[in-house]
Design an enzyme around this catalytic site. Structure first.
Site, PDB file in Angstrom:
ATOM      1  N   LYS A   1     -33.045  17.517  -4.122  1.00 35.33           N
ATOM      2  CA  LYS A   1     -32.329  16.598  -3.215  1.00 35.33           C
ATOM      3  C   LYS A   1     -31.317  17.396  -2.393  1.00 35.33           C
ATOM      4  O   LYS A   1     -30.436  18.062  -2.942  1.00 35.33           O
ATOM      5  CB  LYS A   1     -31.610  15.488  -3.980  1.00 35.33           C
TER       6      LYS A   1
ATOM      7  N   ASP B   1     -31.305  13.558   1.688  1.00 30.79           N
ATOM      8  CA  ASP B   1     -30.381  12.427   1.523  1.00 30.79           C
ATOM      9  C   ASP B   1     -29.413  12.395   2.707  1.00 30.79           C
ATOM     10  O   ASP B   1     -28.233  12.714   2.568  1.00 30.79           O
ATOM     11  CB  ASP B   1     -29.647  12.591   0.184  1.00 30.79           C
TER      12      ASP B   1
ATOM     13  N   LYS C   1     -28.823   9.630   4.635  1.00 31.36           N
ATOM     14  CA  LYS C   1     -28.212   8.285   4.767  1.00 31.36           C
ATOM     15  C   LYS C   1     -28.048   7.920   6.248  1.00 31.36           C
ATOM     16  O   LYS C   1     -26.942   7.670   6.739  1.00 31.36           O
ATOM     17  CB  LYS C   1     -26.877   8.217   4.033  1.00 31.36           C
TER      18      LYS C   1
ATOM     19  N   ASP D   1     -27.735   4.227  12.479  1.00 29.87           N
ATOM     20  CA  ASP D   1     -27.443   4.300  13.917  1.00 29.87           C
ATOM     21  C   ASP D   1     -28.287   3.222  14.592  1.00 29.87           C
ATOM     22  O   ASP D   1     -28.944   2.422  13.913  1.00 29.87           O
ATOM     23  CB  ASP D   1     -27.787   5.717  14.434  1.00 29.87           C
TER      24      ASP D   1
ATOM     25  N   THR E   1     -21.600   3.653  -3.837  1.00 23.77           N
ATOM     26  CA  THR E   1     -20.830   3.402  -5.058  1.00 23.77           C
ATOM     27  C   THR E   1     -19.359   3.757  -4.877  1.00 23.77           C
ATOM     28  O   THR E   1     -18.540   3.411  -5.716  1.00 23.77           O
ATOM     29  CB  THR E   1     -21.422   4.183  -6.255  1.00 23.77           C
TER      30      THR E   1
ATOM     31  N   ARG F   1     -24.668  17.758 -11.114  1.00 23.67           N
ATOM     32  CA  ARG F   1     -23.811  18.678 -11.856  1.00 23.67           C
ATOM     33  C   ARG F   1     -24.238  18.977 -13.288  1.00 23.67           C
ATOM     34  O   ARG F   1     -24.098  20.125 -13.723  1.00 23.67           O
ATOM     35  CB  ARG F   1     -22.351  18.187 -11.792  1.00 23.67           C
TER      36      ARG F   1
HETATM   37  O1  C5P Z   1     -23.584  15.642  -9.836  1.00 24.86           O
HETATM   38  P1  C5P Z   1     -24.138  14.263  -9.972  1.00 24.86           P
HETATM   39  O2  C5P Z   1     -25.237  14.148 -11.017  1.00 24.86           O
HETATM   40  O3  C5P Z   1     -23.072  13.209 -10.138  1.00 24.86           O
HETATM   41  O4  C5P Z   1     -24.853  14.038  -8.548  1.00 24.86           O
HETATM   42  C1  C5P Z   1     -25.216  12.817  -8.117  1.00 24.86           C
HETATM   43  C2  C5P Z   1     -25.861  12.929  -6.771  1.00 24.86           C
HETATM   44  O5  C5P Z   1     -26.255  11.627  -6.387  1.00 24.86           O
HETATM   45  C3  C5P Z   1     -24.969  13.441  -5.653  1.00 24.86           C
HETATM   46  O6  C5P Z   1     -25.803  14.182  -4.730  1.00 24.86           O
HETATM   47  C4  C5P Z   1     -24.447  12.186  -4.984  1.00 24.86           C
HETATM   48  O7  C5P Z   1     -24.206  12.344  -3.615  1.00 24.86           O
HETATM   49  C5  C5P Z   1     -25.622  11.251  -5.181  1.00 24.86           C
HETATM   50  N1  C5P Z   1     -25.283   9.843  -5.195  1.00 24.86           N
HETATM   51  C6  C5P Z   1     -24.387   9.268  -6.082  1.00 24.86           C
HETATM   52  N2  C5P Z   1     -24.154   7.916  -6.033  1.00 24.86           N
HETATM   53  C7  C5P Z   1     -24.788   7.168  -5.150  1.00 24.86           C
HETATM   54  C8  C5P Z   1     -25.709   7.726  -4.257  1.00 24.86           C
HETATM   55  C9  C5P Z   1     -25.932   9.091  -4.325  1.00 24.86           C
HETATM   56  O8  C5P Z   1     -23.815   9.937  -6.910  1.00 24.86           O
HETATM   57  N3  C5P Z   1     -24.579   5.867  -5.135  1.00 24.86           N
END
Ligand code: C5P
Length: 244
Positions: free
Chosen positions: A36, A63, A65, A68, A119, A209
């Site tokens: 991603k 991703d 998003k 427009d 979120t 992460r």
């Molecule tokens: O590091 P982590 O596992 O928290 O990464 C979550 C990924 O999902 C990030 O790339 C973040 O931008 C994305 N994301 C999120 N919550 C959302 C939509 C996307 O954490 N509602």
């Protein structure tokens, strides 16, 4: 769709450049995962990042998003589809004309996912924006709209999966916010484990992460894939469901 079958796990390559990601890309070699790429990495590296990941045999989940006017979004979707990207996000809040324009532009190899409600937004943000509905109602309405307008799925919190029960199983439910019980939640507030998210109906999980910062990123990825496979076996009564 003629695009490849989708893996069940997307690894969020959240970094400001490709350099720190190279060891992670190597660690993912041969594993059934998508990469991603978020707005920051795409803005920093450009379409070359997609070619680089394809050379590493990783399907790409872009991703961006998009949000427009319909014409602009359609042009952007067409440009992304030419890169042979497997998944691309647009904002469901862009409205039905924008979503339909995106669907028409996507071709038959790029699947579109609608972001329901960020979120990072709270009920107070929706209230300030004049919404008459709760966050949960807004998520459900936007997912229904996304489906009606030809999106292939939605991004939503695993805890919101029950809100879209009525939508067909082929509508992809992609869920971030995945943490094992033992892991640090980082800035995620409402997390579920990989197994719990699959049991709740997720089609694909996004994990960043916990893999990027693991001492052994390949072992961490394999552990998540095994947890997903176990939960899928339980969910489907033993049938092969390792791709979405
Ligand atoms: O590091 P982590 O596992 O928290 O990464 C979550 C990924 O999902 C990030 O790339 C973040 O931008 C994305 N994301 C999120 N919550 C959302 C939509 C996307 O954490 N509602």
């Amino acid at each position: 769709m003629t695009g490849p079958r989708l893996p069940r796990l997307a690894v969020a390559l959240d970094a400001p450049s490709l350099e720190p990601l190279e060891p992670i890309i190597d660690a993912l070699d041969g594993l059934p995962v998508a990469a991603k790429v978020g707005l920051s990495l795409f803005c920093a590296v450009g379409p070359a990042v997609v070619h680089h990941l394809h050379q590493a045999r990783l399907p790409v989940f872009l991703d961006l998003k998009l949000h427009d006017i319909p014409h602009q979004v359609a042009l952007a979707v067409r440009a992304v589809a030419r890169l042979d990207v497997a998944l691309l996000t647009v904002h469901a809040s862009g409205g039905s004309a924008m979503l339909r324009a995106a669907a028409e532009a996507a071709g038959d190899r790029t699947r579109l996912l609608a972001v329901s409600v960020l979120t990072s937004l709270e009920q107070a943000d929706l209230d300030a924006d004049g919404h008459a509905w709760t966050t949960a109602e807004t998520v459900a309405r936007r997912c229904r709209l996304a489906h009606a307008c030809g999106m292939h799925g939605a991004v939503l919190s695993a805890r919101e999966l029950a809100l879209v029960d009525e939508l067909p199983a082929e509508f992809l439910r992609v869920t971030p916010g995945i943490r094992s019980a033992a892991a640090a939640p980082d800035d995620q507030r409402r997390t579920l484990s990989a197994g719990e998210a699959i049991a709740a109906g997720a089609s694909m999980l996004v994990v960043g992460r916990p893999i990027l910062q693991a001492a052994d990123p390949r072992a961490a990825t394999v552990a998540v894939l095994e947890e997903i496979a176990d939960a899928l076996r339980r969910r489907s009564g033993g049938k092969d469901a390792t791709t979405a």
